[in-house]
Design a protein around this motif. Sequence first.
Motif, PDB file in Angstrom:
ATOM      1  N   THR A 116       0.793  -1.057  -0.001  1.00 45.22           N
ATOM      2  CA  THR A 116      -0.026   0.026  -0.005  1.00 45.22           C
ATOM      3  C   THR A 116       0.757   1.262  -0.047  1.00 45.22           C
ATOM      4  O   THR A 116       0.508   2.142  -0.585  1.00 45.22           O
ATOM      5  CB  THR A 116      -0.939   0.002   1.329  1.00 45.22           C
ATOM      6  OG1 THR A 116      -0.249  -0.046   2.478  1.00 45.22           O
ATOM      7  CG2 THR A 116      -2.066  -1.197   1.075  1.00 45.22           C
ATOM      8  N   GLN A 117       1.919   1.301   0.623  1.00 43.47           N
ATOM      9  CA  GLN A 117       2.790   2.285   0.912  1.00 43.47           C
ATOM     10  C   GLN A 117       3.609   2.948  -0.370  1.00 43.47           C
ATOM     11  O   GLN A 117       3.360   3.942  -0.992  1.00 43.47           O
ATOM     12  CB  GLN A 117       3.903   2.217   1.876  1.00 43.47           C
ATOM     13  CG  GLN A 117       3.346   2.411   3.466  1.00 43.47           C
ATOM     14  CD  GLN A 117       2.912   3.590   4.054  1.00 43.47           C
ATOM     15  OE1 GLN A 117       3.122   4.601   3.195  1.00 43.47           O
ATOM     16  NE2 GLN A 117       2.489   3.596   5.199  1.00 43.47           N
ATOM     17  N   GLN A 118       3.866   1.773  -1.201  1.00 42.52           N
ATOM     18  CA  GLN A 118       4.613   1.962  -2.504  1.00 42.52           C
ATOM     19  C   GLN A 118       3.451   2.618  -3.540  1.00 42.52           C
ATOM     20  O   GLN A 118       3.511   3.574  -4.362  1.00 42.52           O
ATOM     21  CB  GLN A 118       4.994   0.841  -2.996  1.00 42.52           C
ATOM     22  CG  GLN A 118       5.895   1.002  -4.239  1.00 42.52           C
ATOM     23  CD  GLN A 118       6.697  -0.170  -4.652  1.00 42.52           C
ATOM     24  OE1 GLN A 118       6.795  -1.213  -4.091  1.00 42.52           O
ATOM     25  NE2 GLN A 118       7.229  -0.179  -5.910  1.00 42.52           N
ATOM     26  N   ALA A 161       0.539   4.206  -3.049  1.00 38.60           N
ATOM     27  CA  ALA A 161       0.326   5.333  -2.518  1.00 38.60           C
ATOM     28  C   ALA A 161       1.054   6.471  -2.968  1.00 38.60           C
ATOM     29  O   ALA A 161       0.688   7.556  -3.302  1.00 38.60           O
ATOM     30  CB  ALA A 161       0.050   5.762  -1.046  1.00 38.60           C
ATOM     31  N   THR A 162       2.503   6.058  -2.985  1.00 38.49           N
ATOM     32  CA  THR A 162       3.387   7.036  -3.481  1.00 38.49           C
ATOM     33  C   THR A 162       3.210   7.647  -5.006  1.00 38.49           C
ATOM     34  O   THR A 162       3.795   8.350  -5.510  1.00 38.49           O
ATOM     35  CB  THR A 162       4.895   6.697  -3.156  1.00 38.49           C
ATOM     36  OG1 THR A 162       5.142   5.622  -4.105  1.00 38.49           O
ATOM     37  CG2 THR A 162       5.064   6.540  -1.786  1.00 38.49           C
ATOM     38  N   GLN A 163       2.434   6.626  -5.708  1.00 34.14           N
ATOM     39  CA  GLN A 163       2.253   6.894  -7.252  1.00 34.14           C
ATOM     40  C   GLN A 163       0.996   7.989  -7.426  1.00 34.14           C
ATOM     41  O   GLN A 163       0.945   8.191  -8.559  1.00 34.14           O
ATOM     42  CB  GLN A 163       2.072   5.566  -7.891  1.00 34.14           C
ATOM     43  CG  GLN A 163       3.411   4.638  -7.566  1.00 34.14           C
ATOM     44  CD  GLN A 163       3.120   3.303  -8.108  1.00 34.14           C
ATOM     45  OE1 GLN A 163       2.009   3.008  -9.358  1.00 34.14           O
ATOM     46  NE2 GLN A 163       3.794   2.253  -7.659  1.00 34.14           N
ATOM     47  N   ARG A 209      -1.195  11.455  -6.058  1.00 35.18           N
ATOM     48  CA  ARG A 209      -1.186  12.420  -5.181  1.00 35.18           C
ATOM     49  C   ARG A 209      -2.090  12.489  -4.159  1.00 35.18           C
ATOM     50  O   ARG A 209      -3.314  12.098  -4.352  1.00 35.18           O
ATOM     51  CB  ARG A 209      -1.510  13.875  -6.308  1.00 35.18           C
ATOM     52  CG  ARG A 209      -1.213  15.074  -5.595  1.00 35.18           C
ATOM     53  CD  ARG A 209      -1.555  16.183  -6.638  1.00 35.18           C
ATOM     54  NE  ARG A 209      -1.146  17.540  -6.160  1.00 35.18           N
ATOM     55  CZ  ARG A 209      -1.342  18.486  -6.803  1.00 35.18           C
ATOM     56  NH1 ARG A 209      -1.469  18.495  -8.070  1.00 35.18           N
ATOM     57  NH2 ARG A 209      -0.905  19.658  -6.069  1.00 35.18           N
ATOM     58  N   ASP A 210      -1.747  13.061  -3.039  1.00 35.28           N
ATOM     59  CA  ASP A 210      -2.672  13.325  -1.860  1.00 35.28           C
ATOM     60  C   ASP A 210      -3.317  12.004  -1.420  1.00 35.28           C
ATOM     61  O   ASP A 210      -4.217  11.945  -1.026  1.00 35.28           O
ATOM     62  CB  ASP A 210      -3.510  14.319  -2.199  1.00 35.28           C
ATOM     63  CG  ASP A 210      -2.926  15.720  -2.309  1.00 35.28           C
ATOM     64  OD1 ASP A 210      -1.952  16.230  -1.885  1.00 35.28           O
ATOM     65  OD2 ASP A 210      -3.718  16.509  -3.277  1.00 35.28           O
ATOM     66  N   THR A 268      -2.763   9.323   1.755  1.00 29.45           N
ATOM     67  CA  THR A 268      -2.117   9.002   3.210  1.00 29.45           C
ATOM     68  C   THR A 268      -2.498   7.594   3.506  1.00 29.45           C
ATOM     69  O   THR A 268      -3.727   6.985   3.367  1.00 29.45           O
ATOM     70  CB  THR A 268      -2.620   9.879   4.362  1.00 29.45           C
ATOM     71  OG1 THR A 268      -2.559  11.118   3.850  1.00 29.45           O
ATOM     72  CG2 THR A 268      -2.026   9.671   5.457  1.00 29.45           C
TER      73      THR A 268
END
Length: 316
Positions: A217-219, A221-223, A225-226, A228
């Motif tokens: 999920t973290q990776q 999410a970085t792709q 915008r906005d 968390t």
Amino acid sequence: MRAHSLLTTGLLAAAMAITPLTFQNTNLNVVGATAAHASEIKVIVNDEVVTSYDIARRSAFLKLQRRNGNLRQLAIDELTDDALKRSAIKRAGIRIPDSQVDAAFANFAKGNKLSAQQMGKILDQAGVTSKHFKEFIRLQIGWGQTVRMRSQRNSLMSEQDVVAKMLEQGGQKPTSTEYLLQQVIFVIPQDKRSSLLKRRRTEAANMRGRVSGCESTQQLATQIRDVTVRDLGRVLELSLPERWEKDVKGLKEGQTTRVKDTERGVEFLVVCRARAVSDDRVAQLEFSTQALDDAGGDLGKQYLDELRKSARIQKR
């Protein structure tokens, strides 16, 4: 039955008193004309004022419900209680998002075989106004959550009580599911909510389809915008927030809840782990919940009585 189901089964019970038949044969103009010109302060509840305009809108609402008696006095009594409930909701830190209120409003309209726009027009013409009815809905939801939160906090059994209850049931500790959860939030600024909501829903649904577990999920999410990602830690099934309870129950590791509109934007949860547990904490929650079930719908009435006793109420 879970305790909160007793507290929220009648969530909009008062509102549901408005039937399709009630919307018919109603003089829609007289009450509205009266309410439009009234604005005198009639009651002060702690620091909140109740105006004659508020009373006129609630009186119109009671008329649509076909309530009997002195509607003006009933309206004053209800609005006084509403002010007490709002202060309690605020102190509890509970905020009901507009999206949840709008969904309840639309469902109610559908139940009366009307569109949300049609029902809004009827309410506005009747002097109730859509705004007043939506705030009524918001209050019912918030009050139910407040009573539930307070009841759970005040009713946890002592260790001795839990042991006694276990002995009654043959010494067996109850079992519950423990979830390890992540929360994925697609943030939407309030001033851009109407323009971005549809797009953010699509983005959230696309990401949800790519999630296979909490490691990814973290990776992902970085792709975008906005977005968390929050680790919520371990949560017992009995302690799941009401908003997410039905969505989470029964999910397995790596599965996600459906996308949901919230006050922050658009969200879904990811189940990192789900396992059966049986310990003292589960026993305490389980048996305390049973005690709340026995108390039933009196909990809200008792709390409201306490609020009245300590309130400053001035009538003019």
